[in-house]
Design a protein around this motif. Structure first.
Motif, mmCIF file in Angstrom:
data_model
loop_
_atom_site.group_PDB
_atom_site.id
_atom_site.type_symbol
_atom_site.label_atom_id
_atom_site.label_comp_id
_atom_site.label_asym_id
_atom_site.label_seq_id
_atom_site.Cartn_x
_atom_site.Cartn_y
_atom_site.Cartn_z
ATOM 1 N N VAL A 56 0.832 -1.199 0.000
ATOM 2 C CA VAL A 56 0.000 0.000 0.000
ATOM 3 C C VAL A 56 0.871 1.255 0.000
ATOM 4 N N SER A 57 0.428 2.246 -0.774
ATOM 5 C CA SER A 57 1.056 3.565 -0.741
ATOM 6 C C SER A 57 0.952 4.122 0.677
ATOM 7 N N TYR A 73 -1.270 -5.736 5.747
ATOM 8 C CA TYR A 73 -0.692 -5.069 4.584
ATOM 9 C C TYR A 73 0.601 -4.380 5.007
ATOM 10 N N LYS A 74 1.390 -3.999 4.004
ATOM 11 C CA LYS A 74 2.632 -3.259 4.270
ATOM 12 C C LYS A 74 2.590 -1.947 3.517
ATOM 13 N N LEU A 75 2.912 -0.863 4.223
ATOM 14 C CA LEU A 75 3.055 0.432 3.574
ATOM 15 C C LEU A 75 4.408 0.464 2.875
ATOM 16 N N ARG A 76 4.416 0.942 1.639
ATOM 17 C CA ARG A 76 5.653 1.009 0.868
ATOM 18 C C ARG A 76 5.789 2.379 0.229
ATOM 19 N N ALA A 77 6.825 3.093 0.612
ATOM 20 C CA ALA A 77 7.083 4.442 0.087
ATOM 21 C C ALA A 77 7.212 4.437 -1.433
ATOM 22 N N GLU A 78 7.664 3.329 -2.005
ATOM 23 C CA GLU A 78 7.841 3.227 -3.454
ATOM 24 C C GLU A 78 6.533 3.343 -4.222
ATOM 25 N N LEU A 79 5.399 3.260 -3.525
ATOM 26 C CA LEU A 79 4.088 3.318 -4.174
ATOM 27 C C LEU A 79 3.401 4.663 -4.007
ATOM 28 N N GLY A 80 4.128 5.656 -3.530
ATOM 29 C CA GLY A 80 3.554 6.985 -3.327
ATOM 30 C C GLY A 80 3.070 7.619 -4.616
ATOM 31 N N PRO A 81 2.376 8.754 -4.511
ATOM 32 C CA PRO A 81 1.880 9.449 -5.699
ATOM 33 C C PRO A 81 3.020 9.707 -6.698
ATOM 34 N N LEU A 88 6.770 0.161 -9.372
ATOM 35 C CA LEU A 88 5.667 -0.692 -8.937
ATOM 36 C C LEU A 88 5.932 -2.131 -9.361
ATOM 37 N N LEU A 89 6.316 -2.345 -10.614
ATOM 38 C CA LEU A 89 6.543 -3.693 -11.126
ATOM 39 C C LEU A 89 7.736 -4.365 -10.447
ATOM 40 N N GLU A 90 8.764 -3.590 -10.138
ATOM 41 C CA GLU A 90 9.920 -4.136 -9.426
ATOM 42 C C GLU A 90 9.524 -4.564 -8.012
ATOM 43 N N LEU A 91 8.754 -3.741 -7.340
ATOM 44 C CA LEU A 91 8.296 -4.059 -5.995
ATOM 45 C C LEU A 91 7.426 -5.320 -5.997
ATOM 46 N N ALA A 92 6.577 -5.453 -7.001
ATOM 47 C CA ALA A 92 5.698 -6.623 -7.120
ATOM 48 C C ALA A 92 6.446 -7.861 -7.609
ATOM 49 N N GLN A 93 7.667 -7.669 -8.093
ATOM 50 C CA GLN A 93 8.469 -8.739 -8.691
ATOM 51 C C GLN A 93 7.761 -9.363 -9.892
ATOM 52 N N TRP A 94 7.174 -8.500 -10.694
ATOM 53 C CA TRP A 94 6.466 -8.915 -11.921
ATOM 54 C C TRP A 94 7.475 -9.336 -12.963
ATOM 55 N N PRO A 95 7.261 -10.420 -13.652
ATOM 56 C CA PRO A 95 6.208 -11.431 -13.549
ATOM 57 C C PRO A 95 6.645 -12.683 -12.792
ATOM 58 N N ALA A 96 7.797 -12.636 -12.126
ATOM 59 C CA ALA A 96 8.385 -13.838 -11.526
ATOM 60 C C ALA A 96 7.741 -14.270 -10.212
ATOM 61 N N ASN A 97 7.100 -13.354 -9.504
ATOM 62 C CA ASN A 97 6.559 -13.672 -8.189
ATOM 63 C C ASN A 97 5.510 -14.781 -8.301
ATOM 64 N N LYS A 98 5.564 -15.715 -7.405
ATOM 65 C CA LYS A 98 4.602 -16.830 -7.397
ATOM 66 C C LYS A 98 3.338 -16.501 -6.609
ATOM 67 N N LEU A 99 3.426 -15.495 -5.744
ATOM 68 C CA LEU A 99 2.273 -15.125 -4.918
ATOM 69 C C LEU A 99 1.437 -14.054 -5.607
ATOM 70 N N PRO A 100 0.129 -14.060 -5.379
ATOM 71 C CA PRO A 100 -0.682 -12.943 -5.864
ATOM 72 C C PRO A 100 -0.306 -11.682 -5.084
ATOM 73 N N ILE A 101 -0.309 -10.555 -5.767
ATOM 74 C CA ILE A 101 0.044 -9.274 -5.154
ATOM 75 C C ILE A 101 -1.103 -8.298 -5.375
ATOM 76 N N LEU A 102 -1.556 -7.667 -4.298
ATOM 77 C CA LEU A 102 -2.536 -6.587 -4.368
ATOM 78 C C LEU A 102 -1.793 -5.300 -4.046
ATOM 79 N N ILE A 103 -1.902 -4.335 -4.949
ATOM 80 C CA ILE A 103 -1.272 -3.034 -4.730
ATOM 81 C C ILE A 103 -2.367 -1.977 -4.688
ATOM 82 N N ILE A 104 -2.355 -1.177 -3.630
ATOM 83 C CA ILE A 104 -3.306 -0.072 -3.490
ATOM 84 C C ILE A 104 -2.519 1.208 -3.680
ATOM 85 N N GLY A 105 -2.877 1.942 -4.735
ATOM 86 C CA GLY A 105 -2.101 3.115 -5.087
ATOM 87 C C GLY A 105 -2.884 4.178 -5.818
#
Length: 157
Positions: A56-57, A73-81, A88-105
């Protein structure tokens, strides 16, 4: 990999009642925004796998949107305005991550990320306040694909 992008619900304007500027990160959800977040959270809680990571932002309106879901949830400064989609994609580890990721931004980051992943020509996709886009990366014989699982708006739930 599933990547769910949820734009924060409706927030108060830039000016407070007494005319003093409110920091962008301090803006809260409006009563309508609280209803939007609760409506979407109710739907989303039934759909999300238990192991979904939620990032979350640090903006108050994003954290309030996340709190409606009632999950950790975890607050992440990298998701700020105005964060770049690459961050965002680096933080989510797209597309390699095996877990589903929800990003609120925020917009325009979410819309730019969607446009990039779906190869939209305009470079940005509008995302309504309180709405979410659920994207899935999959490998096929024909190559890698990003598909839209669903797009949801709180007004239609």
């Amino acid at each position: 990999m599933d990547l769910i992008l949820w734009r924060h619900a409706e927030a108060e304007e830039w000016q407070s009642d007494d005319g003093h500027a409110v920091s962008d990160l301090e803006r809260s959800l409006t009563p309508r925004g609280e209803k939007q977040a609760a409506r979407m959270a109710g739907w989303l809680d039934r759909q999300l796998p238990e192991r979904t990571r939620i990032l979350v932002s640090p903006a108050r309106r994003c954290e309030q949107t996340a709190m409606a879901l009632g999950r950790k949830y975890k607050l992440r400064a990298e998701l700020g305005p105005d964060a770049p989609p690459s961050q965002l994609l680096e933080l989510a580890q797209w597309p390699a991550n095996k877990l589903p990721i929800l990003i609120i931004g925020h917009q325009p980051t979410l819309g730019q990320t969607i446009a990039q992943l779906l190869a939209l020509k305009e470079g940005e996709c509008p995302v309504k306040k309180g709405a979410l886009w659920w994207l899935r990366y999959r490998d096929r014989e024909a190559g890698a694909q990003t598909v839209v699982v669903t797009v949801q708006s709180p007004e239609l739930l």
